[in-house]
Design a protein around this motif. Structure first.
Motif, PDB file in Angstrom:
ATOM      1  N   TYR A 184      42.929  81.147  49.150  1.00 38.58           N
ATOM      2  CA  TYR A 184      42.379  80.134  50.050  1.00 38.58           C
ATOM      3  C   TYR A 184      41.339  79.249  49.357  1.00 38.58           C
ATOM      4  O   TYR A 184      41.194  78.077  49.699  1.00 38.58           O
ATOM      5  CB  TYR A 184      41.744  80.815  51.269  1.00 38.58           C
ATOM      6  N   ASP A 185      40.627  79.787  48.387  1.00 37.02           N
ATOM      7  CA  ASP A 185      39.586  78.983  47.742  1.00 37.02           C
ATOM      8  C   ASP A 185      40.162  77.923  46.814  1.00 37.02           C
ATOM      9  O   ASP A 185      39.537  76.880  46.584  1.00 37.02           O
ATOM     10  CB  ASP A 185      38.622  79.888  46.958  1.00 37.02           C
ATOM     11  N   LYS A 186      41.376  78.132  46.280  1.00 43.34           N
ATOM     12  CA  LYS A 186      41.943  77.215  45.294  1.00 43.34           C
ATOM     13  C   LYS A 186      43.154  76.429  45.804  1.00 43.34           C
ATOM     14  O   LYS A 186      43.456  75.357  45.286  1.00 43.34           O
ATOM     15  CB  LYS A 186      42.375  77.998  44.046  1.00 43.34           C
ATOM     16  N   ASP A 187      43.844  76.979  46.783  1.00 45.65           N
ATOM     17  CA  ASP A 187      45.117  76.412  47.218  1.00 45.65           C
ATOM     18  C   ASP A 187      44.901  75.455  48.394  1.00 45.65           C
ATOM     19  O   ASP A 187      44.819  75.881  49.552  1.00 45.65           O
ATOM     20  CB  ASP A 187      46.068  77.540  47.615  1.00 45.65           C
ATOM     21  N   TYR A 188      44.805  74.155  48.097  1.00 43.80           N
ATOM     22  CA  TYR A 188      44.606  73.174  49.165  1.00 43.80           C
ATOM     23  C   TYR A 188      45.837  73.070  50.050  1.00 43.80           C
ATOM     24  O   TYR A 188      45.728  72.701  51.231  1.00 43.80           O
ATOM     25  CB  TYR A 188      44.250  71.811  48.576  1.00 43.80           C
ATOM     26  N   ILE A 222      36.325  63.467  49.193  1.00 43.74           N
ATOM     27  CA  ILE A 222      37.197  62.706  48.293  1.00 43.74           C
ATOM     28  C   ILE A 222      38.177  63.642  47.599  1.00 43.74           C
ATOM     29  O   ILE A 222      39.379  63.339  47.477  1.00 43.74           O
ATOM     30  CB  ILE A 222      36.347  61.934  47.257  1.00 43.74           C
ATOM     31  N   THR A 223      37.686  64.797  47.154  1.00 44.30           N
ATOM     32  CA  THR A 223      38.560  65.787  46.518  1.00 44.30           C
ATOM     33  C   THR A 223      39.638  66.263  47.481  1.00 44.30           C
ATOM     34  O   THR A 223      40.811  66.418  47.109  1.00 44.30           O
ATOM     35  CB  THR A 223      37.735  66.988  46.027  1.00 44.30           C
ATOM     36  N   LEU A 224      39.246  66.490  48.739  1.00 48.87           N
ATOM     37  CA  LEU A 224      40.209  66.914  49.755  1.00 48.87           C
ATOM     38  C   LEU A 224      41.332  65.900  49.900  1.00 48.87           C
ATOM     39  O   LEU A 224      42.521  66.263  49.877  1.00 48.87           O
ATOM     40  CB  LEU A 224      39.500  67.111  51.090  1.00 48.87           C
ATOM     41  N   TYR A 225      40.994  64.631  50.036  1.00 52.82           N
ATOM     42  CA  TYR A 225      42.026  63.620  50.260  1.00 52.82           C
ATOM     43  C   TYR A 225      42.901  63.411  49.028  1.00 52.82           C
ATOM     44  O   TYR A 225      44.072  63.056  49.143  1.00 52.82           O
ATOM     45  CB  TYR A 225      41.384  62.311  50.717  1.00 52.82           C
ATOM     46  N   ASP A 226      42.325  63.654  47.858  1.00 49.42           N
ATOM     47  CA  ASP A 226      43.141  63.597  46.648  1.00 49.42           C
ATOM     48  C   ASP A 226      44.209  64.688  46.672  1.00 49.42           C
ATOM     49  O   ASP A 226      45.374  64.450  46.324  1.00 49.42           O
ATOM     50  CB  ASP A 226      42.241  63.750  45.419  1.00 49.42           C
ATOM     51  N   HIS A 227      43.837  65.887  47.115  1.00 47.63           N
ATOM     52  CA  HIS A 227      44.812  66.986  47.227  1.00 47.63           C
ATOM     53  C   HIS A 227      45.768  66.757  48.389  1.00 47.63           C
ATOM     54  O   HIS A 227      46.940  67.165  48.323  1.00 47.63           O
ATOM     55  CB  HIS A 227      44.079  68.315  47.405  1.00 47.63           C
ATOM     56  N   ASP A 272      47.125  64.101  49.334  1.00 47.90           N
ATOM     57  CA  ASP A 272      48.232  63.244  48.889  1.00 47.90           C
ATOM     58  C   ASP A 272      49.376  64.058  48.279  1.00 47.90           C
ATOM     59  O   ASP A 272      50.515  63.600  48.227  1.00 47.90           O
ATOM     60  CB  ASP A 272      47.736  62.221  47.860  1.00 47.90           C
ATOM     61  N   LYS A 273      49.048  65.270  47.799  1.00 50.48           N
ATOM     62  CA  LYS A 273      50.058  66.116  47.157  1.00 50.48           C
ATOM     63  C   LYS A 273      50.479  67.289  48.054  1.00 50.48           C
ATOM     64  O   LYS A 273      51.102  68.241  47.577  1.00 50.48           O
ATOM     65  CB  LYS A 273      49.496  66.670  45.839  1.00 50.48           C
ATOM     66  N   TYR A 274      50.128  67.215  49.316  1.00 53.99           N
ATOM     67  CA  TYR A 274      50.416  68.321  50.231  1.00 53.99           C
ATOM     68  C   TYR A 274      51.917  68.570  50.329  1.00 53.99           C
ATOM     69  O   TYR A 274      52.703  67.656  50.538  1.00 53.99           O
ATOM     70  CB  TYR A 274      49.845  67.993  51.616  1.00 53.99           C
ATOM     71  N   ASN A 275      52.285  69.846  50.188  1.00 52.65           N
ATOM     72  CA  ASN A 275      53.690  70.246  50.198  1.00 52.65           C
ATOM     73  C   ASN A 275      53.871  71.359  51.221  1.00 52.65           C
ATOM     74  O   ASN A 275      53.788  72.543  50.884  1.00 52.65           O
ATOM     75  CB  ASN A 275      54.110  70.705  48.797  1.00 52.65           C
TER      76      ASN A 275
END
Length: 299
Positions: A69-73, A274-279, A281-284
């Motif tokens: 949970y700490d690393k996997d957005y 900002i980091t959250l929104y960057d990740h 964009d790659k949500y799978n």
């Protein structure tokens, strides 16, 4: 119970620094390495040789970010959508859903996603949060709605939720009162309308700030910073990222400086968003669902 954040258990018992969060997660990591030393073996199907299905076994080592949970957005965002989806089915107030998010984040500091049923955890967090926020849901109604969404993972017996509730309360150390940035945002808006600022935010600004606060629950911000800092950061993003409204920006910046809020903390919150929104964009979503189904449905 405390009506003030400054006297609350949230501040005195559950407010971490980045270093203390890292220590907590290091302990969880060591436990996971002992319980799951070989990682996760998954069977994937590839279409080859004229459309013929071939199964390939792939191993995801315990050191990989997946399902931590700490690393996997991917996992964080998926948990957020699970809570929102069930909450909207039951028309639950946003404040109660936000409390459920905090419960889930705190719980997953102590327990691995591999050893608990995430879907039952989400159901239980919402059930407990609704009690605490004084908008209780009948347990059978809640379980029926959860089963309509995730029938493979939520058992029909409501007593499973009540059993999990005791486990959840134990891991939360019975500290259940949560203060949220929504109220802080309302206080900031009210102060901005008064002298000497006289800055009235539009309904669109308020909605954008509210949405940013909602999204902030995906991150660790509510485990590290006071609610007013998160509210200030979200409003700063809303007000100061608009073009050709320099007067509004100057007024808000002056208000923020004179409020004596910790500007470094505000900047840290903005950076985390900002980091959250960057990740994001790659949500799978299909991948994280596939991994969780592999963990929970394997024989």
């Amino acid at each position: 119970m405390s009506a003030s954040y400054w006297e609350s258990t949230q501040r005195h018992k559950w407010q971490h620094t980045r270093e203390s969060l890292a220590r907590e997660r290091q302990n969880l990591w060591l436990m996971e390495c002992q319980l799951f030393p070989h990682g996760l073996s998954i069977v994937m199907e590839n279409s080859k040789n004229g459309g013929q299905q071939q199964s390939i076994t792939r191993n995801i080592p315990i050191s990989h970010k997946d399902l931590h949970y700490d690393k996997d957005y991917n996992l964080r965002i998926y948990c957020y959508f699970l809570i929102m989806k069930l909450g909207r089915r039951l028309n639950i107030r946003q404040c109660a859903l936000a409390t459920a998010h905090v419960y889930l984040s705190r719980f997953l500091l102590k327990a691995s996603i591999r050893e608990v049923n995430l879907y039952l955890l989400v159901t239980t967090c919402i059930y407990l949060a609704c009690k605490v926020e004084e908008c209780p849901q009948h347990i059978r109604t809640l379980v029926n709605e959860a089963r309509s969404l995730w029938p493979e993972f939520v058992p029909p017996d409501p007593t499973k939720v009540t059993e999990f509730e005791f486990y959840l309360i134990e891991e939360l150390q019975s500290y259940l009162i949560v203060h949220h940035p929504y109220r802080s945002m309302e206080q900031i808006v009210s102060s901005l309308r008064e002298e000497p600022y006289q800055l009235a935010l539009s309904p669109e600004d308020l909605q954008n700030s509210w949405s940013l606060i909602n999204d902030s629950y995906i991150t660790d911000l509510h485990l590290m910073y006071p609610p007013h800092v998160i509210a200030m950061a979200c409003m700063f993003i809303t007000v100061c990222l608009k073009k050709s409204v320099s007067h509004r920006q100057q007024t808000f910046n002056r208000f923020m400086a004179e409020s004596q809020v910790d500007l470094q903390e505000v900047m840290n919150v903005i950076q985390d968003l900002i980091t959250l929104y960057d990740h994001w964009d790659k949500y799978n979503e299909p991948w994280i669902k596939f991994l969780l189904h592999t963990v929970y449905l394997r024989s």
